[in-house]
Design a protein around this motif. Sequence first.
Motif, mmCIF file in Angstrom:
data_model
loop_
_atom_site.group_PDB
_atom_site.id
_atom_site.type_symbol
_atom_site.label_atom_id
_atom_site.label_comp_id
_atom_site.label_asym_id
_atom_site.label_seq_id
_atom_site.Cartn_x
_atom_site.Cartn_y
_atom_site.Cartn_z
ATOM 1 N N ALA A 70 38.416 38.369 32.642
ATOM 2 C CA ALA A 70 37.191 38.164 33.414
ATOM 3 C C ALA A 70 36.442 39.480 33.616
ATOM 4 N N GLY A 71 37.190 40.557 33.830
ATOM 5 C CA GLY A 71 36.559 41.863 34.016
ATOM 6 C C GLY A 71 35.805 42.322 32.788
ATOM 7 N N ILE A 72 36.360 42.088 31.609
ATOM 8 C CA ILE A 72 35.673 42.460 30.366
ATOM 9 C C ILE A 72 34.404 41.639 30.189
ATOM 10 N N LEU A 73 34.522 40.323 30.386
ATOM 11 C CA LEU A 73 33.365 39.455 30.169
ATOM 12 C C LEU A 73 32.258 39.705 31.192
ATOM 13 N N ALA A 74 32.652 40.199 32.372
ATOM 14 C CA ALA A 74 31.659 40.457 33.417
ATOM 15 C C ALA A 74 30.937 41.788 33.230
ATOM 16 N N SER A 75 31.403 42.622 32.292
ATOM 17 C CA SER A 75 30.771 43.941 32.101
ATOM 18 C C SER A 75 30.555 44.188 30.610
ATOM 19 N N PRO A 76 29.592 43.499 30.015
ATOM 20 C CA PRO A 76 29.397 43.585 28.564
ATOM 21 C C PRO A 76 28.745 44.867 28.067
ATOM 22 N N ALA A 77 28.186 45.665 28.957
ATOM 23 C CA ALA A 77 27.468 46.868 28.525
ATOM 24 C C ALA A 77 28.381 47.786 27.722
ATOM 25 N N GLY A 78 27.901 48.216 26.545
ATOM 26 C CA GLY A 78 28.650 49.127 25.702
ATOM 27 C C GLY A 78 29.679 48.454 24.814
ATOM 28 N N ARG A 79 29.861 47.141 24.962
ATOM 29 C CA ARG A 79 30.824 46.417 24.138
ATOM 30 C C ARG A 79 30.088 45.736 22.978
ATOM 31 N N HIS A 80 30.841 45.014 22.166
ATOM 32 C CA HIS A 80 30.237 44.261 21.072
ATOM 33 C C HIS A 80 29.158 43.333 21.632
ATOM 34 N N PRO A 81 28.004 43.198 20.955
ATOM 35 C CA PRO A 81 26.913 42.382 21.497
ATOM 36 C C PRO A 81 27.305 40.939 21.815
ATOM 37 N N LEU A 82 28.284 40.385 21.081
ATOM 38 C CA LEU A 82 28.680 39.006 21.345
ATOM 39 C C LEU A 82 29.315 38.822 22.722
ATOM 40 N N VAL A 83 29.880 39.911 23.276
ATOM 41 C CA VAL A 83 30.477 39.785 24.611
ATOM 42 C C VAL A 83 29.421 39.323 25.610
ATOM 43 N N GLY A 84 28.202 39.779 25.428
ATOM 44 C CA GLY A 84 27.114 39.376 26.313
ATOM 45 C C GLY A 84 26.737 37.919 26.190
ATOM 46 N N GLU A 85 27.189 37.261 25.113
ATOM 47 C CA GLU A 85 26.900 35.840 24.925
ATOM 48 C C GLU A 85 27.980 34.944 25.521
ATOM 49 N N LEU A 86 29.052 35.538 26.043
ATOM 50 C CA LEU A 86 30.163 34.769 26.604
ATOM 51 C C LEU A 86 29.997 34.653 28.116
ATOM 52 N N ALA A 87 30.115 33.444 28.620
ATOM 53 C CA ALA A 87 29.940 33.224 30.059
ATOM 54 C C ALA A 87 31.101 32.388 30.596
ATOM 55 N N ILE A 88 31.751 32.879 31.648
ATOM 56 C CA ILE A 88 32.823 32.116 32.277
ATOM 57 C C ILE A 88 32.203 30.970 33.070
ATOM 58 N N LYS A 89 32.532 29.749 32.673
ATOM 59 C CA LYS A 89 31.971 28.567 33.320
ATOM 60 C C LYS A 89 32.894 27.971 34.370
ATOM 61 N N ARG A 90 34.208 27.925 34.082
ATOM 62 C CA ARG A 90 35.175 27.368 35.030
ATOM 63 C C ARG A 90 36.470 28.163 34.940
ATOM 64 N N VAL A 91 37.179 28.247 36.089
ATOM 65 C CA VAL A 91 38.445 28.969 36.144
ATOM 66 C C VAL A 91 39.462 28.137 36.923
ATOM 67 N N ALA A 92 40.632 27.937 36.348
ATOM 68 C CA ALA A 92 41.709 27.222 37.040
ATOM 69 C C ALA A 92 42.631 28.220 37.718
ATOM 70 N N VAL A 93 42.870 28.016 39.012
ATOM 71 C CA VAL A 93 43.754 28.880 39.799
ATOM 72 C C VAL A 93 44.722 27.999 40.587
ATOM 73 N N ARG A 94 45.807 28.596 41.042
ATOM 74 C CA ARG A 94 46.781 27.836 41.834
ATOM 75 C C ARG A 94 46.352 27.719 43.289
ATOM 76 N N ASP A 95 45.734 28.777 43.806
ATOM 77 C CA ASP A 95 45.401 28.827 45.231
ATOM 78 C C ASP A 95 43.980 29.374 45.379
ATOM 79 N N LEU A 96 43.089 28.571 45.921
ATOM 80 C CA LEU A 96 41.689 28.982 46.065
ATOM 81 C C LEU A 96 41.518 30.111 47.068
ATOM 82 N N ASN A 97 42.447 30.249 47.998
ATOM 83 C CA ASN A 97 42.291 31.225 49.084
ATOM 84 C C ASN A 97 43.001 32.545 48.828
ATOM 85 N N ARG A 98 43.661 32.658 47.708
ATOM 86 C CA ARG A 98 44.414 33.880 47.417
ATOM 87 C C ARG A 98 43.462 35.040 47.115
#
Length: 449
Positions: free
Chosen positions: A18-46
Amino acid sequence: MTIGIGLLGLGTVGAGVAGILASPAGRHPLVGELAIKRVAVRDLNRPRPIDLPAAILSTDAEAVVDDPSVDIVVEVMGGLEPARSLILRAIAAGKPVVTANKAVIARYGEEIAAAAAAKGVYVLIEAAVGGGIPIIEPLKQSLGGNRITKVSGIINGTTNYILSRMADEGAAYGSVLADAQELGYAEADPAADVEGADAADKIAILTALAFGGSVPRSAIPTEGINRLDARDVGYAAQLGYVVKLLAVAENPGGAANSAQSAASQALDVRVHPTLLPKSHPLAGVYGVNNAILVEGDPVGQVMFYGPGAGAGPTASAVVADILNIAGIWAVARPGVAGPGASGAGAALDPLLAASRWRQCHLIDSAQTRHRNYIRLRTSDEAGVIGKIGSCFGAAGVSIQSIMQFEAQGERAEIVVITHEVLEANFRQALLAIEALADVQAVEACLRTL
């Protein structure tokens, strides 16, 4: 073009991705085309190391897979279930998968590969072995023209850290393990690492890629470092060796045998502590680093080295696989359907499917050949070394060296290193030695290169 990512897991590796996808500057241009849409976690409050919008977090992993905005499913939750079922669910929905889960791939790789091939989607696994070290794609592609004869490696960073400390400081296994747990290099329950299961998962995957067919994961002989005595690490150093937890997959007959056995291959696959000569390419791999040595014809020896675990290296490999899928989609089918669409994109080998081109099986371990290190506790009596040597000689085992290291009162320690011998003969010799009245115990028995 935006490619939606569904992330299953937001632990160490998931947060790294998530950290890589959230900071595309300076990376391969395609990284900027990737967007996290949904994330599965065990505990929402952690508490989490990365701040993501609450609206995209969910405890329902199936809903993440099924979400129509998710184009690529990234599984970094670990474990066998529900990870296996979720991977298969994504494939059934026509969605490509990227996973770092070596346990699932080692056990269910063929099932997953068959499902992916039938559906025409990709399942990429670069992060499953070696962390940030590129090894999966080189074995599938760059080295594909070779007859691979051997793959050997240090592929568990936890055990390599422990062994490095034991060698450098003469420290006991238990105290170094405790330090590794405190530093975060070892889990609270370190069994998978120190008992060799993690390395066995990884060598099972590498075996299938290198030799064209899988072997049963449960049948791989596996020994960890949890019973290793610091004394043997010290003796090894005095004899010009270092001790490493080595995972090995080998064609015992070499390149000639591989050429003659196109349809079927008997392999020697194993995990165990090993004495490596200090001149060996893998002997200088220290700390949490990993290294994988590939030997083939005509390439010779090629070694892949680097950090084998942790958020950064593993996330790097995960994102590389995501970009692999995204890049092929962008070039082959710009603006059409999605990265799981059949057609041009399906030409990419889905997981290991194209690698299953022959039957492989494990050779009877009694018919393998190895060099060996043995430490014996004996009576400190004249003639004991001669009797031990006679037992080896009677079984056809050639000795490289035999020496007495330590004597205390009426007790002595004798260390033997053999030449390469048939395992059946070595076992026969050990039975005879254990029956000697002057031999109190076989304290250690390790492989040697």
